[in-house]
Design an enzyme around this catalytic site. Structure first.
Site, PDB file in Angstrom:
ATOM      1  N   ARG A   1      -0.260  -7.902  18.357  1.00 34.44           N
ATOM      2  CA  ARG A   1      -0.262  -7.576  19.784  1.00 34.44           C
ATOM      3  C   ARG A   1       1.069  -6.999  20.258  1.00 34.44           C
ATOM      4  NH1 ARG A   1      -4.051 -12.109  19.902  1.00 34.44           N
ATOM      5  NH2 ARG A   1      -6.010 -11.381  20.825  1.00 34.44           N
TER       6      ARG A   1
ATOM      7  N   HIS B   1       1.616 -10.161   7.731  1.00 34.30           N
ATOM      8  CA  HIS B   1       0.398 -10.326   6.937  1.00 34.30           C
ATOM      9  C   HIS B   1       0.659 -10.077   5.451  1.00 34.30           C
ATOM     10  CE1 HIS B   1      -1.409  -9.093  10.949  1.00 34.30           C
ATOM     11  NE2 HIS B   1      -2.065 -10.206  10.695  1.00 34.30           N
TER      12      HIS B   1
ATOM     13  N   ALA C   1       4.047  -6.478   8.493  1.00 41.89           N
ATOM     14  CA  ALA C   1       4.774  -7.086   7.375  1.00 41.89           C
ATOM     15  C   ALA C   1       4.520  -8.585   7.261  1.00 41.89           C
ATOM     16  CB  ALA C   1       6.273  -6.812   7.517  1.00 41.89           C
TER      17      ALA C   1
END
Length: 285
Positions: free
Chosen positions: A188, A33, A31
């Site tokens: 990550r 990005h 979300a």
């Protein structure tokens, strides 16, 4: 949404655009990005996103080979977000020969913090960003690129690059997107186990405590800050983390605060490894 893979195809797709709005990513989109894409859309006449896992910014022991690649899902997310063009170069498209010409950012900024623990990282970042900028914006009178503030030092490096090289590109920063419980969104995060995901909240908590204590000690911050930073790192280490740094720096240059620096001029930044996952976060003060 049009998907292209070569620089020539990208430039053809953008041939009528006067002010592209660009969001570079390494994929595995979340979300955060998509919020960058939403910010970019009204800023230009064509919205462009890129997906490229850049080998140059990974150290030999880091996770280049295992970095999550979810292209089909990413493509669908970008189309739904209103992206006009997706640039998804293969490595041979962006680096058709060894990239021996590289962009070396100012060591006074790039060798601090992330640069100290990941030597060469910002050279890799600056080089690929410059190449992407030339692919997207060559021949354009003006452009805009949107970057998230979670990578705070990276945003400063890119702003310095654009400023010093007089590129006709506006750089817009987007506030860090967080999960409902306060954890900064990151590709990550997917590496974390369920228990590690719950524990990961301790990093933003530690930064909030450090920021609070730094403001309370503002009258003598240069003298008291080293002890505050050490205490914050020790508290994380006691919970099983491996902290690289938890620190308070000046927003202007990421140098240690001077007497008189206070609220509105500072940022708390942290990087620490939890299990096999290295997380970063920051909090403007």
């Amino acid at each position: 949404m049009q998907t292209v893979h070569t620089i020539a195809e990208l430039r053809h797709a953008l041939r009528h655009a006067e002010r592209p709005a660009f969001v570079p990513t390494m994929g595995n989109l979340h979300a955060g990005h998509l919020a960058l894409v939403a910010q970019a859309r009204p800023l230009g006449d064509a919205t462009v996103a890129s997906i490229f896992v850049n080998r140059l910014q990974f150290l030999p022991h880091e996770d280049f080979d295992s970095y999550p690649r979810t292209f089909t899902a990413d493509q669908a997310k970008l189309a739904a977000a209103g992206c006009d063009v997706l640039f998804a170069p293969r490595e041979a498209d962006l680096y058709p020969e060894p990239q021996t010409f590289k962009v070396q950012p100012d060591p006074a900024l790039a060798d601090l913090l992330e640069g100290e623990f990941r030597p060469g990282f910002f050279t890799g970042v600056a080089t690929v960003v410059m190449k992407l900028f030339m692919a997207v914006f060559a021949g354009k009178p003006q452009g805009v690129a949107v970057f998230g503030k979670k990578d705070y030092q990276q945003l400063m490096v890119i702003r310095g690059l654009v400023r010093q090289l007089a590129l006709p590109i506006d750089i817009a920063g987007h506030d860090t997107e967080r999960a409902a419980d306060g954890l900064a969104l990151s590709s990550r995060n997917g590496y974390l186990s369920e228990a590690e995901r719950a524990e990961a909240l301790q990093l933003p908590l530690a930064l909030r405590v450090l920021a609070r204590d730094a403001l309370a000690a503002a009258h003598a911050l240069p003298e008291r800050l080293p002890a505050l930073e050490a205490a914050a790192m020790q508290q994380l280490a006691a919970r099983g983390w491996q902290p690289d740094y938890l620190t308070v720096r000046r927003r202007a240059d990421l140098l240690p605060p001077q007497r008189g620096d206070g609220q509105g001029a500072l940022v708390a930044l942290g990087a620490a490894r939890l299990g096999g996952t290295r997380l970063i976060d920051n909090l403007e003060i």
